[in-house]
Design an enzyme around this catalytic site. Structure first.
Site, short mmCIF file in Angstrom:
data_model
loop_
_atom_site.label_atom_id
_atom_site.label_comp_id
_atom_site.label_asym_id
_atom_site.label_seq_id
_atom_site.Cartn_x
_atom_site.Cartn_y
_atom_site.Cartn_z
N ARG A 176 0.82 -1.23 0.00
CA ARG A 176 0.00 0.00 0.00
C ARG A 176 0.85 1.27 0.00
NH1 ARG A 176 -2.17 -3.53 -1.45
NH2 ARG A 176 -3.88 -4.68 -0.54
N SER A 226 -10.81 -0.83 3.87
CA SER A 226 -10.04 -1.20 5.06
C SER A 226 -9.34 0.04 5.61
CB SER A 226 -8.97 -2.24 4.72
OG SER A 226 -9.60 -3.42 4.31
N GLU A 296 -4.31 2.82 6.73
CA GLU A 296 -4.21 2.67 5.27
C GLU A 296 -4.88 3.89 4.63
OE1 GLU A 296 -5.11 -1.18 3.58
OE2 GLU A 296 -6.01 -0.23 1.83
P1 FAD Z 1 -8.10 8.29 -3.25
O1 FAD Z 1 -8.80 7.64 -2.11
O2 FAD Z 1 -8.78 9.43 -3.90
O3 FAD Z 1 -6.64 8.72 -2.78
C1 FAD Z 1 -5.77 7.82 -2.12
C2 FAD Z 1 -4.34 8.35 -2.27
O4 FAD Z 1 -3.96 8.25 -3.63
C3 FAD Z 1 -4.20 9.83 -1.90
O5 FAD Z 1 -2.93 10.01 -1.31
C4 FAD Z 1 -4.27 10.55 -3.24
O6 FAD Z 1 -3.64 11.81 -3.25
C5 FAD Z 1 -3.56 9.54 -4.12
N1 FAD Z 1 -3.98 9.65 -5.52
C6 FAD Z 1 -5.20 9.44 -6.04
N2 FAD Z 1 -5.18 9.62 -7.38
C7 FAD Z 1 -3.90 9.97 -7.69
C8 FAD Z 1 -3.24 10.32 -8.91
N3 FAD Z 1 -3.85 10.36 -10.10
N4 FAD Z 1 -1.92 10.64 -8.82
C9 FAD Z 1 -1.26 10.63 -7.63
N5 FAD Z 1 -1.83 10.31 -6.47
C10 FAD Z 1 -3.14 9.99 -6.50
N6 FAD Z 1 -7.90 -1.11 -1.72
C11 FAD Z 1 -7.18 -2.19 -2.04
O7 FAD Z 1 -5.95 -2.07 -2.24
N7 FAD Z 1 -7.76 -3.42 -2.16
C12 FAD Z 1 -9.09 -3.61 -1.97
O8 FAD Z 1 -9.57 -4.73 -2.09
C13 FAD Z 1 -9.89 -2.48 -1.64
N8 FAD Z 1 -11.23 -2.61 -1.44
C14 FAD Z 1 -11.97 -1.51 -1.13
C15 FAD Z 1 -13.36 -1.65 -0.94
C16 FAD Z 1 -14.14 -0.54 -0.65
C17 FAD Z 1 -15.62 -0.70 -0.45
C18 FAD Z 1 -13.54 0.74 -0.55
C19 FAD Z 1 -14.37 1.97 -0.26
C20 FAD Z 1 -12.17 0.89 -0.72
C21 FAD Z 1 -11.37 -0.23 -1.01
N9 FAD Z 1 -9.99 -0.12 -1.20
C22 FAD Z 1 -9.25 -1.22 -1.52
C23 FAD Z 1 -9.32 1.18 -1.04
C24 FAD Z 1 -9.18 2.00 -2.32
O9 FAD Z 1 -10.15 1.65 -3.27
C25 FAD Z 1 -7.79 1.89 -2.92
O10 FAD Z 1 -6.77 2.30 -2.02
C26 FAD Z 1 -7.66 2.75 -4.19
O11 FAD Z 1 -6.45 2.44 -4.81
C27 FAD Z 1 -7.69 4.26 -3.90
O12 FAD Z 1 -7.91 4.91 -5.13
P2 FAD Z 1 -8.68 6.29 -5.21
O13 FAD Z 1 -8.64 6.74 -6.63
O14 FAD Z 1 -10.02 6.20 -4.60
O15 FAD Z 1 -7.72 7.21 -4.34
#
Ligand code: FAD
Length: 308
Positions: A176, A226, A296
């Site tokens: 992560r 998580s 996380e």
């Molecule tokens: P955000 O939540 O918007 O941001 C997270 C971080 O990434 C921040 O630091 C942000 O600045 C950075 N970021 C976002 N976009 C960019 C970009 N374009 N460039 C640089 N930095 C960026 N995660 C898992 O790993 N496995 C799972 O199975 C999983 N299951 C999930 C289930 C649910 C119901 C939910 C709500 C979440 C889950 N997650 C899971 C967490 C999440 O989906 C992941 O961590 C995902 O990768 C975050 O992406 P995001 O675009 O929503 O990022």
């Protein structure tokens, strides 16, 4: 310079994208809580994205990249400066076994489109609700697979607005984490390499993973997934469950009764409720098992000012 001046200046640069002042971020995050962004920019082109990043850098304005907001908790006082949201940069191209996706594309769309072309390797992500950029930043993973297994290279903007390409090795992908969050890079696009597989097996794997997710996760409530990383030698959810914390929380936030690793926004929670629930979980787990849970989710923004 005031946010009104930033808004005026950015109006000259954002011709086709969305530009808003004092925009509530609860509309863009999966916890559905938290305050507003001084300025929100949703660019439609790479040029608009670069112009926004350069403008923020040149004027020393804080800039936060918000992906799908699926791993982010925004405090009730909101985010000062500019929030950049890439949801309109969402092209996905597949040629042979190579997949190119823009930073704002949904990672589950990339996974499902690849699967539909009989490409295997991306099935693990079919239910991850993040963007490609967020998945790269977090090295997202599930059910034994992670981004690290399939990534070839990523195109990012540096804080100064310079475009660079990073190879897999340069990304320093760990559990992560990645160099993207460490250096504050902004992901514009990612290139993946997959293998040709059996359509039947790919469909069966995705159906199985979707079933596992739907039966174990509280997808009926807003959450950030998580909340805690897996501590070495333990499972965060099990430690929380064994501490008897399911169903407990503050205000409208609660440790899920379905999956103890999730904190859900059950009833109009504020970010303060959500964060107090996180703190309560950390302190109870530390007290009961001596384990320090590491977050996380990313908590961003400022506390809400009170009048007392
Ligand atoms: P955000 O939540 O918007 O941001 C997270 C971080 O990434 C921040 O630091 C942000 O600045 C950075 N970021 C976002 N976009 C960019 C970009 N374009 N460039 C640089 N930095 C960026 N995660 C898992 O790993 N496995 C799972 O199975 C999983 N299951 C999930 C289930 C649910 C119901 C939910 C709500 C979440 C889950 N997650 C899971 C967490 C999440 O989906 C992941 O961590 C995902 O990768 C975050 O992406 P995001 O675009 O929503 O990022």
């Amino acid at each position: 310079m005031s946010k009104h001046q930033w808004y005026k200046d950015l109006q000259r640069k954002i011709k086709h994208g969305v530009l808003r002042i004092d925009e509530p971020l609860c509309k863009y995050t999966m916890t559905k809580l938290g305050g507003s962004a001084d300025i929100l920019v949703i660019p439609t082109t790479i040029d608009e994205t670069e112009a926004t990043v350069r403008y923020a850098y040149e004027h020393d304005i804080p800039l936060l990249l918000l992906g799908n907001g699926s791993n982010m908790v925004v405090r009730d006082g909101g985010v000062r400066g500019i929030v950049l949201h890439l949801s309109k940069l969402n092209q996905i191209k597949i040629e042979g076994t190579s997949v190119h996706a823009e930073g704002g594309a949904n990672i589950f769309d990339v996974s499902r489109l690849s699967g539909a072309k009989s490409l295997t390797g991306f099935e693990f992500a079919c239910g991850i609700p993040g963007s490609v950029g967020g998945a790269m930043a977090m090295n997202a993973g599930a059910y034994g697979g992670e981004i690290k297994d399939i990534i070839v290279q990523v195109t990012v903007l540096t804080k100064e607005g310079k475009r660079i390409v990073l190879s897999k090795d340069e990304l320093e992908l760990g559990y992560r984490q990645s160099i993207i969050t460490k250096k504050g890079y902004y992901v514009l696009s990612a290139d993946f390499n997959l293998q040709i597989g059996s359509q039947e097996e790919i469909n069966a794997k995705m159906a199985d993973l979707t079933y596992q997710r739907e039966s174990k996760q509280p997808l009926e409530f807003p959450s950030a997934g998580s909340v805690f990383k897996r501590p070495p030698g333990y499972y965060a959810g099990k430690l929380i469950q064994d501490s008897g914390l399911q169903g407990k929380g503050f205000g409208g936030a609660e440790v899920s009764v379905k999956h103890a690793g999730f904190i859900v926004n059950k009833n109009n929670a504020t970010a303060t409720d959500y964060i107090q629930t996180i703190e309560m979980v950390k302190s109870e787990v530390k007290k009961n098992f001596g384990v320090d849970l590491e977050l996380e989710v990313k908590i961003v923004g400022e506390e809400k000012e009170t009048n007392d």
